[in-house]
Motif scaffolding. Structure first.
Motif, PDB file in Angstrom:
ATOM      1  N   ALA A   1      -3.342 -18.428  40.243  1.00 21.70           N
ATOM      2  CA  ALA A   1      -2.499 -17.647  39.332  1.00 21.70           C
ATOM      3  C   ALA A   1      -1.020 -17.859  39.634  1.00 21.70           C
ATOM      4  O   ALA A   1      -0.175 -17.389  38.885  1.00 21.70           O
ATOM      5  N   GLY A   2      -0.736 -18.541  40.735  1.00 17.78           N
ATOM      6  CA  GLY A   2       0.664 -18.862  40.990  1.00 17.78           C
ATOM      7  C   GLY A   2       1.145 -18.624  42.402  1.00 17.78           C
ATOM      8  O   GLY A   2       2.224 -19.089  42.775  1.00 17.78           O
TER       9      GLY A   2
ATOM     10  N   ALA B   1       4.810 -18.322  40.333  1.00 14.23           N
ATOM     11  CA  ALA B   1       4.399 -19.229  39.247  1.00 14.23           C
ATOM     12  C   ALA B   1       5.629 -19.688  38.470  1.00 14.23           C
ATOM     13  O   ALA B   1       5.763 -20.860  38.116  1.00 14.23           O
ATOM     14  N   HIS B   2       6.518 -18.745  38.233  1.00 13.64           N
ATOM     15  CA  HIS B   2       7.746 -19.052  37.492  1.00 13.64           C
ATOM     16  C   HIS B   2       8.594 -20.065  38.273  1.00 13.64           C
ATOM     17  O   HIS B   2       9.091 -21.039  37.724  1.00 13.64           O
TER      18      HIS B   2
ATOM     19  N   GLU C   1      -4.612  -3.482  32.364  1.00 14.74           N
ATOM     20  CA  GLU C   1      -3.629  -4.157  33.223  1.00 14.74           C
ATOM     21  C   GLU C   1      -2.207  -3.684  32.945  1.00 14.74           C
ATOM     22  O   GLU C   1      -1.881  -3.216  31.856  1.00 14.74           O
TER      23      GLU C   1
ATOM     24  N   GLN D   1      -7.201 -13.588  38.207  1.00 14.15           N
ATOM     25  CA  GLN D   1      -8.511 -13.768  37.545  1.00 14.15           C
ATOM     26  C   GLN D   1      -8.811 -12.722  36.472  1.00 14.15           C
ATOM     27  O   GLN D   1      -9.330 -13.024  35.443  1.00 14.15           O
ATOM     28  N   LYS D   2      -8.538 -11.460  36.739  1.00 15.93           N
ATOM     29  CA  LYS D   2      -8.525 -10.408  35.718  1.00 15.93           C
ATOM     30  C   LYS D   2      -9.871 -10.088  35.072  1.00 15.93           C
ATOM     31  O   LYS D   2      -9.918  -9.680  33.924  1.00 15.93           O
ATOM     32  N   SER D   3     -10.950 -10.252  35.804  1.00 23.08           N
ATOM     33  CA  SER D   3     -12.216  -9.813  35.219  1.00 23.08           C
ATOM     34  C   SER D   3     -12.602  -8.439  35.764  1.00 23.08           C
ATOM     35  O   SER D   3     -13.739  -8.180  36.124  1.00 23.08           O
ATOM     36  N   PHE D   4     -11.631  -7.540  35.785  1.00 23.38           N
ATOM     37  CA  PHE D   4     -11.884  -6.157  36.207  1.00 23.38           C
ATOM     38  C   PHE D   4     -12.576  -5.398  35.084  1.00 23.38           C
ATOM     39  O   PHE D   4     -12.530  -5.809  33.926  1.00 23.38           O
TER      40      PHE D   4
ATOM     41  N   ASN E   1       6.250 -14.301  39.963  1.00 23.46           N
ATOM     42  CA  ASN E   1       7.514 -14.903  40.411  1.00 23.46           C
ATOM     43  C   ASN E   1       7.297 -16.295  40.988  1.00 23.46           C
ATOM     44  O   ASN E   1       8.071 -17.211  40.724  1.00 23.46           O
TER      45      ASN E   1
ATOM     46  N   GLN F   1       1.070  -8.480  41.440  1.00 25.24           N
ATOM     47  CA  GLN F   1       1.190  -9.146  40.146  1.00 25.24           C
ATOM     48  C   GLN F   1       2.583  -9.762  39.996  1.00 25.24           C
ATOM     49  O   GLN F   1       2.736 -10.880  39.512  1.00 25.24           O
TER      50      GLN F   1
ATOM     51  N   LEU G   1       1.465  -4.815  32.202  1.00 23.49           N
ATOM     52  CA  LEU G   1       1.973  -6.031  31.557  1.00 23.49           C
ATOM     53  C   LEU G   1       3.226  -6.524  32.290  1.00 23.49           C
ATOM     54  O   LEU G   1       4.341  -6.137  31.964  1.00 23.49           O
ATOM     55  N   ILE G   2       2.978  -7.342  33.286  1.00 25.88           N
ATOM     56  CA  ILE G   2       4.078  -7.839  34.121  1.00 25.88           C
ATOM     57  C   ILE G   2       4.189  -9.344  33.977  1.00 25.88           C
ATOM     58  O   ILE G   2       3.187 -10.037  34.069  1.00 25.88           O
ATOM     59  N   TYR G   3       5.373  -9.831  33.701  1.00 23.64           N
ATOM     60  CA  TYR G   3       5.549 -11.284  33.697  1.00 23.64           C
ATOM     61  C   TYR G   3       6.910 -11.678  34.218  1.00 23.64           C
ATOM     62  O   TYR G   3       7.730 -10.819  34.466  1.00 23.64           O
TER      63      TYR G   3
END
Lengths: 565, 135
Positions: free
Chosen positions: A254-255, A457-458, A561, A213-216, A455, A450, A563-565
């Motif tokens: 988010a996955g 989601a991927h 954040e 969600q990322k509304s920190f 992972n 994260q 940056l992890i993907y």
């Protein structure tokens, strides 16, 4: 846990074993010779291998009273109430919010007219992130995917004509939860309601914001401190309020898979309990007001098993780890929302069916309240027409399907009981991993959650791209024809209107008093006092959300954040 | 320069936190051999354009699920024009209604991918777009 044959007569179990052996060698083998199965192995969404068939052998060693029990009794696997939906149907609570406070107020009244029993507010991104509508960061986002709230004035308009001592309101707000909640409390008091009458929920689950969600806004530690402030304040002054809704929904969207959703959410919950105990509160003084929020996806039985496992794990942890005594402290009460990310933009009418399946699983899982998504949400915010069908879906389940007539109708299903155990087992494996990392906050800082979520989601997307997972209308049964649904549009003047109102409020307020209130807030933050009274004070003077957030950023800093993907 | 990798900047403009899609795309593009610069969430159009120029990228990919697409896409196209960097191809994805998609494509966004798009389709489209530009 007690292992051995508990549920069935051991002689019968021996007979069953023999019969199953025989079945495998005869009936099954003959069938497989004629036609092999569709896949080599079948998995749930959490990669749990699903057996061909489940029999009494799969649950023979369960101790029914200890591990499953009766509804309303420990460990609450079958439900937190002794009567469940036979006494009261779940709360039908549709998440809504867009544009200005006036527009959302109108939608709320529409929903209440159509039989909705509780409100749920969606805020726009600037509000979620603590920015005023006139901030540079807010450009293009004002009122776009929720309602814009800058000051107490907006909150007053949002609930005009809706008696806040009669309805309960859920507010999806996290980073600036203390401020938005303060605005709600003051609005209710201005209507003539008393604090102790107010019922509702603020999401206020900051830990999952770093995972999803990322509304920190602030870093994890001061954010956690603010959450404890609200829990403490609620326990003293708003006994009917849920100061937190520990949420798996966003983690899932988010996955994450079902097991990750379960494990990360409960781990977050345990972290809040520990932090509140450290403040000096007694577990039974606040635990009864902790609430939960889960997603419900398409894998029907896995979702039901997830809810059952969640109740049992939470009850056990509260009882054994934290020595909670009150029954209510052991209850995992939860809201469910059907899954947004399972909706397709292609052939959108199919989404009505997906939502119905997911909603049914939530009900069979014993949810306390439910939001059903609308069919058009992969395209835009929902139209009133689409929202009504979503609400009617719940009403059909409640009144026509008969599933509400008996409690936990899937309890005792060989598969569901086995899967409930399996979810629990996998959940504890994650608890161990998180403990080894040094807890949830440390795990967030290291990007553990994260990475796990990215992972999954991927992996899911890979499954779709390879055709191993079929999404009807997308990579299977696709059609070229467009199936248009009407699109809901936000009027473009919202931003302008909102900024004008903000200007007006700023002109009309006593700016000296605002300054004083902000100053006192900052001092209190430095001294690590409970900030709720100071925020309420600032809000009453019409200090803006952005001003309050900015003041706290000066003390607490900001989170950026990984940056992890 | 066949061996040169396609450089892609991926970013979420504004305050939208829905980053599942963009992360999946970032990984797929990287795995397909492209150079991916992932800026994450909460970027202003100015930051995105500045980084795109600094990093000399071929493509800017934006993901918007918050309904702010009719502001952010045109704003970024405009800034690229002002900076004389219009050769950078702008593409995007998210919850974007068909009508808006058509408008944005007319303005100069080269491709908009909706929910359900496969990662192969995105990779293919980028290769087409950049291949065309380099020829």
């Amino acid at each position: 846990m007690c292992r051995g044959i508990n549920l069935f007569n051991s002689k019968k179990i021996d007979e069953m074993k023999k019969s199953i052996d025989k079945w495998e060698k005869t009936t099954l083998e003959e069938s497989l010779k004629l036609k092999s199965e569709r896949k080599k192995e079948f998995f749930t969404s959490s990669n749990i291998v699903v057996k061909r068939v489940y029999t009494p052998l799969d649950i023979a060693n369960k101790d029914y009273l200890k591990e499953i029990g009766l509804p309303g009794e420990y460990p609450f696997t079958r439900g937190i109430h002794a009567t469940m939906y036979r006494a009261r149907i779940w709360t039908m609570r549709q998440f809504a919010g867009f544009g200005t406070a006036e527009q959302t107020n109108k939608r709320f009244k529409y929903l209440l007219q159509h039989g909705e029993t509780g409100l749920s507010v969606a805020f726009d991104f600037p509000t979620l992130c603590g920015y005023d509508s006139d901030d540079l960061m807010s450009k293009g986002e004002v009122g776009a995917c929720g309602v814009a709230v800058d000051t107490l004035k907006d909150m007053e308009i949002l609930f005009e004509g809706i008696p806040l001592n009669k309805v309960t309101t859920s507010m999806t707000i996290n980073g600036p939860a203390a401020t938005i909640w303060s605005m709600y409390i003051v609005t209710a008091e201005k209507q003539g309601a008393k604090k102790e009458e107010l019922g509702g929920t603020i999401q206020n689950d900051i830990l999952k914001e770093y995972m999803a969600q990322k509304s920190f806004i602030f870093p994890p530690e001061p954010s956690l401190k603010l959450v404890v402030d609200t829990i403490e304040y609620a326990s003293k002054y708003l006994p009917k309020w849920n100061p937190i809704s520990i949420s798996g929904y966003h983690i899932r969207e988010a996955g994450a898979n079902a097991v990750q959703e379960l494990a990360f959410t409960l781990a977050d919950g345990l972290t809040y309990v520990e932090a509140t105990l450290e403040r000096g509160l007694k577990v039974d003084d606040f635990a009864p007001r902790l609430s939960f929020f889960f997603a419900c996806h398409n894998n029907f039985f896995e979702e039901i098993a997830k809810f059952r496992a969640a109740r049992r794990i939470w009850a056990r942890e509260m009882k054994e780890r934290f020595q909670a005594k009150k029954k209510r402290s052991l209850w995992l009460r939860f809201h469910t929302q059907t899954s947004g990310c399972t909706l397709t933009a292609q052939q959108p009418y199919n989404n009505i069916v997906r939502v119905a399946i997911q909603a049914l699983a939530a009900v069979l899982g014993g949810t306390q309240s439910l939001h059903t998504n609308s069919m058009d949400e992969a395209l835009s915010l929902p139209t009133e027409f689409a929202v009504r069908i979503a609400l009617r879906t719940q009403q059909i389940i409640a009144h026509e399907s008969g599933v509400t007539d008996t409690i936990d109708p899937l309890g005792g299903s060989y598969y569901v009981e086995w899967l409930t155990d399996k979810m629990e087992e996998e959940c504890y494996k994650y608890f161990d991993k998180i403990d080894k990392l040094g807890g949830v906050v440390e795990g967030i800082k290291r990007g553990f959650f994260q990475k796990e979520i990215a992972n999954s989601a991927h992996k899911y997307q890979e499954g779709i791209d390879k055709g191993e997972i079929i999404v009807v209308g997308v990579n299977g049964y696709a059609t070229e024809e467009l199936m248009p649904v009407p699109i809901f549009r936000i009027e473009p003047e919202v931003e302008k209107k909102q900024i004008e109102r903000l200007k007006r409020v700023k002109m009309e307020r006593n700016s000296k008093k605002v300054e004083e209130a902000i100053d006192q807030l900052k001092k209190a933050a430095e001294k690590e006092e409970n900030l709720m009274p100071y925020i309420i004070n600032a809000v009453k003077e019409y200090a803006t959300l952005g001003e309050i957030t900015k003041a706290l950023k000066e003390i607490y800093g900001e989170y950026h954040e990984l940056l992890i993907y | 320069m066949m061996a040169e990798k396609i450089r892609v900047l991926l970013a979420k403009p504004g305050l939208d936190g829905h980053d599942r899609g963009i992360k999946v795309v970032a990984r797929a593009l990287r795995d397909s051999g492209m150079e991916v610069i992932y800026l994450g969430i909460r970027n202003t159009p100015e930051q995105i354009v500045e980084t795109a120029i600094q990093e000399d990228v071929d493509v800017i990919g934006l993901s918007i699920l918050s309904g702010s697409h009719m502001y952010h896409f045109p704003r970024i196209l405009q800034l690229l024009k002002e900076r004389k960097a219009e050769d950078i191809v702008v593409i995007g994805g998210g919850i974007i209604p068909q009508e808006d998609k058509e408008k944005l494509e007319k303005m100069g966004v080269k491709a908009i991918f909706g929910p359900g798009t496969s990662t192969q389709e995105i990779i293919k489209k980028i290769k087409e777009l950049i291949g065309n530009k380099k020829n």
